[in-house]
Design a protein around this motif. Sequence first.
Motif, PDB file in Angstrom:
ATOM      1  N   GLU A 126     -25.364  -6.472  65.416  1.00 21.74           N
ATOM      2  CA  GLU A 126     -25.554  -6.491  66.760  1.00 21.74           C
ATOM      3  C   GLU A 126     -27.339  -6.690  67.161  1.00 21.74           C
ATOM      4  N   ILE A 127     -28.119  -6.322  66.198  1.00 17.69           N
ATOM      5  CA  ILE A 127     -29.361  -6.857  66.291  1.00 17.69           C
ATOM      6  C   ILE A 127     -29.747  -8.091  66.229  1.00 17.69           C
ATOM      7  N   ALA A 128     -28.719  -8.990  65.562  1.00 13.71           N
ATOM      8  CA  ALA A 128     -28.913 -10.569  65.340  1.00 13.71           C
ATOM      9  C   ALA A 128     -28.750 -11.242  66.646  1.00 13.71           C
ATOM     10  N   ASP A 129     -27.757 -10.520  67.412  1.00 14.66           N
ATOM     11  CA  ASP A 129     -27.235 -11.177  68.791  1.00 14.66           C
ATOM     12  C   ASP A 129     -28.134 -10.952  69.951  1.00 14.66           C
ATOM     13  N   ASP A 130     -28.908 -11.908  70.402  1.00 15.65           N
ATOM     14  CA  ASP A 130     -29.485 -11.716  71.621  1.00 15.65           C
ATOM     15  C   ASP A 130     -29.042 -11.320  72.884  1.00 15.65           C
ATOM     16  N   ALA A 131     -28.054 -12.103  73.201  1.00 13.39           N
ATOM     17  CA  ALA A 131     -27.058 -12.067  74.448  1.00 13.39           C
ATOM     18  C   ALA A 131     -26.898 -10.573  74.323  1.00 13.39           C
ATOM     19  N   LEU A 132     -26.045 -10.150  73.459  1.00 11.20           N
ATOM     20  CA  LEU A 132     -25.695  -8.703  73.223  1.00 11.20           C
ATOM     21  C   LEU A 132     -26.544  -7.677  73.854  1.00 11.20           C
ATOM     22  N   ILE A 133     -27.985  -7.801  72.987  1.00  7.39           N
ATOM     23  CA  ILE A 133     -29.018  -6.999  73.383  1.00  7.39           C
ATOM     24  C   ILE A 133     -29.468  -7.046  74.831  1.00  7.39           C
ATOM     25  N   ALA A 134     -29.748  -8.192  75.200  1.00 10.92           N
ATOM     26  CA  ALA A 134     -29.817  -8.280  76.700  1.00 10.92           C
ATOM     27  C   ALA A 134     -28.771  -7.625  77.601  1.00 10.92           C
ATOM     28  N   ALA A 135     -27.752  -7.650  77.272  1.00 11.30           N
ATOM     29  CA  ALA A 135     -26.576  -7.362  78.183  1.00 11.30           C
ATOM     30  C   ALA A 135     -26.654  -5.757  78.083  1.00 11.30           C
ATOM     31  N   ARG A 136     -26.844  -4.917  76.938  1.00 10.35           N
ATOM     32  CA  ARG A 136     -26.968  -3.828  77.071  1.00 10.35           C
ATOM     33  C   ARG A 136     -28.388  -2.999  77.528  1.00 10.35           C
ATOM     34  N   LEU A 137     -29.318  -3.869  77.369  1.00 11.47           N
ATOM     35  CA  LEU A 137     -30.660  -3.492  77.849  1.00 11.47           C
ATOM     36  C   LEU A 137     -30.841  -3.516  79.467  1.00 11.47           C
ATOM     37  N   ALA A 138     -30.213  -4.237  79.944  1.00 10.17           N
ATOM     38  CA  ALA A 138     -29.992  -4.618  81.627  1.00 10.17           C
ATOM     39  C   ALA A 138     -29.437  -3.324  82.137  1.00 10.17           C
ATOM     40  N   ALA A 139     -28.531  -2.597  81.452  1.00  5.69           N
ATOM     41  CA  ALA A 139     -27.930  -1.265  81.848  1.00  5.69           C
ATOM     42  C   ALA A 139     -28.708  -0.040  81.523  1.00  5.69           C
ATOM     43  N   ALA A 140     -29.863  -0.226  80.639  1.00  5.04           N
ATOM     44  CA  ALA A 140     -30.325   0.769  79.863  1.00  5.04           C
ATOM     45  C   ALA A 140     -31.155   1.549  81.059  1.00  5.04           C
ATOM     46  N   ARG A 141     -31.424   2.852  80.462  1.00  4.89           N
ATOM     47  CA  ARG A 141     -32.690   3.497  81.211  1.00  4.89           C
ATOM     48  C   ARG A 141     -34.120   3.253  80.363  1.00  4.89           C
ATOM     49  N   PRO A 142     -34.922   2.822  80.993  1.00  3.06           N
ATOM     50  CA  PRO A 142     -36.023   2.419  80.289  1.00  3.06           C
ATOM     51  C   PRO A 142     -37.055   3.910  79.773  1.00  3.06           C
ATOM     52  N   TYR A 143     -37.665   3.738  78.520  1.00  5.90           N
ATOM     53  CA  TYR A 143     -38.509   4.892  78.349  1.00  5.90           C
ATOM     54  C   TYR A 143     -39.690   5.127  78.738  1.00  5.90           C
ATOM     55  N   TRP A 144     -40.150   4.375  79.711  1.00  5.64           N
ATOM     56  CA  TRP A 144     -41.204   4.708  80.676  1.00  5.64           C
ATOM     57  C   TRP A 144     -40.768   3.805  81.886  1.00  5.64           C
ATOM     58  N   GLU A 145     -41.386   4.186  83.293  1.00  7.10           N
ATOM     59  CA  GLU A 145     -41.179   3.620  84.297  1.00  7.10           C
ATOM     60  C   GLU A 145     -42.006   2.135  84.088  1.00  7.10           C
ATOM     61  N   PRO A 146     -40.943   1.183  84.364  1.00 11.46           N
ATOM     62  CA  PRO A 146     -41.255  -0.314  84.244  1.00 11.46           C
ATOM     63  C   PRO A 146     -42.573  -0.751  84.892  1.00 11.46           C
ATOM     64  N   GLY A 147     -43.400  -1.317  84.194  1.00  6.71           N
ATOM     65  CA  GLY A 147     -44.845  -1.740  84.618  1.00  6.71           C
ATOM     66  C   GLY A 147     -45.844  -0.925  84.653  1.00  6.71           C
ATOM     67  N   THR A 148     -45.641   0.523  84.416  1.00  2.58           N
ATOM     68  CA  THR A 148     -46.873   1.403  84.409  1.00  2.58           C
ATOM     69  C   THR A 148     -47.501   1.815  83.000  1.00  2.58           C
ATOM     70  N   ALA A 149     -46.895   1.275  82.072  1.00  2.00           N
ATOM     71  CA  ALA A 149     -47.520   1.306  80.807  1.00  2.00           C
ATOM     72  C   ALA A 149     -47.055   0.155  79.796  1.00  2.00           C
ATOM     73  N   TYR A 150     -47.586   0.101  78.650  1.00  2.00           N
ATOM     74  CA  TYR A 150     -46.997  -1.273  77.697  1.00  2.00           C
ATOM     75  C   TYR A 150     -46.669  -0.513  76.347  1.00  2.00           C
ATOM     76  N   GLY A 151     -45.855  -1.137  75.488  1.00  2.00           N
ATOM     77  CA  GLY A 151     -45.575  -0.679  74.280  1.00  2.00           C
ATOM     78  C   GLY A 151     -44.556  -1.792  73.646  1.00  2.00           C
ATOM     79  N   TYR A 152     -44.968  -2.023  72.210  1.00  2.00           N
ATOM     80  CA  TYR A 152     -44.377  -3.167  71.565  1.00  2.00           C
ATOM     81  C   TYR A 152     -42.818  -3.067  71.525  1.00  2.00           C
TER      82      TYR A 152
END
Length: 386
Positions: A126-152
Amino acid sequence: MATQVHGTVAAGWEPVREEFAAFAAAAEHSPEAQLAVHHGGRRVVDLWAGEDTGPDTLTGVYSITKGAAHLVVALLVQDGRLDLERPVSAYWPEFTGHGKERLTVRQLVAHRSGLVNTEEGFDYDEIADDALIAARLAAARPYWEPGTAYGYHAFVIGALTGELVRRVTGRSLQEVYEERIRAPYGLDLYLGLPRELEGRWKPVLEMRATPEQLAAAAGGGAALPELLPVAFNAHREPPMDLVAFANHPRVRELGPASAGGIGTARGVAGMYAAAIGAADGRPALLEPGTAAEWARLHTPGEDRVTPQSDHFGLGFEQQPAVGPRAFGHSGAAGGLGWADPATGIAYGYVRRRFAFPGGAAPENERLTAAVLSAAAARTGGPAGAE
């Protein structure tokens, strides 16, 4: 037995070879490393060391890959195909919910989305497949409010920005990289290793830490950020092994744009040389204004994932040891690539032996200092001078 150093340097660049040889001789275990440097569009350093590493040996370069991915995105911004100030969702409508719909392209590229992984993580296929990763992250809950902090976003940033590339070009980031960057310049840096080159590939080797290094690591120190294992896909069972990731056949085949590149030091240095200077009758890939904007600090303060601060420009890592206009990216096994428009230097260092504890290996500091000093001696000005 001391590790032998092979290769050539141009006149005036002998101190770089001496520094490389001193490190290789002092290392307890062969680093299996390559070093290439361009100055003013000309390769001036081409060195390698190791029992099983030659100048053309291809291996996993980890997050040095991000440099290739960010160059693709920078070119599309430069072309006017992507607008840094528009919401990501304007290009990718499924990228919404939990504040993601307000995140701009600039914030995404600067590791501000909060989508460093999913709760369940990814297996090796799965982690080799960028399209799969993108699809799952599009529906995921972020670990912080987007845009308010940064992390690698260690293993997913190339999938996220790659989906933007696909939405505006109809092509994958890997395909655009091949067509616009790798193939025209003949670079030995691949996002998806061609099968006919498998014979030149050699695996990343396990790290070998000295007892003193292990004792120092066990002795504590500052606590690591809680999100570090999440971003590095180590929060799942079993945790992902970094060496196994780079050597996985699916990773080599697909070339995930966050950390799945396969290449040589020549390829890394050649890519950065093409980014900032004319080569083979072609103009620099990046216009001066674009290079300056992508090098400019975009993440002041503490990184939520790594114990670093003032970490990123637009995607690229800051290179304070080089100069304010320099930009580049390290790789987990110890490698590093960077370009500096101020001096016209492009640097590529690749290690097969995983350096303890990971990230840009310490010898990069000495090698970089030697490179800058040699360049200054050739031009008669101070290293890093404008």
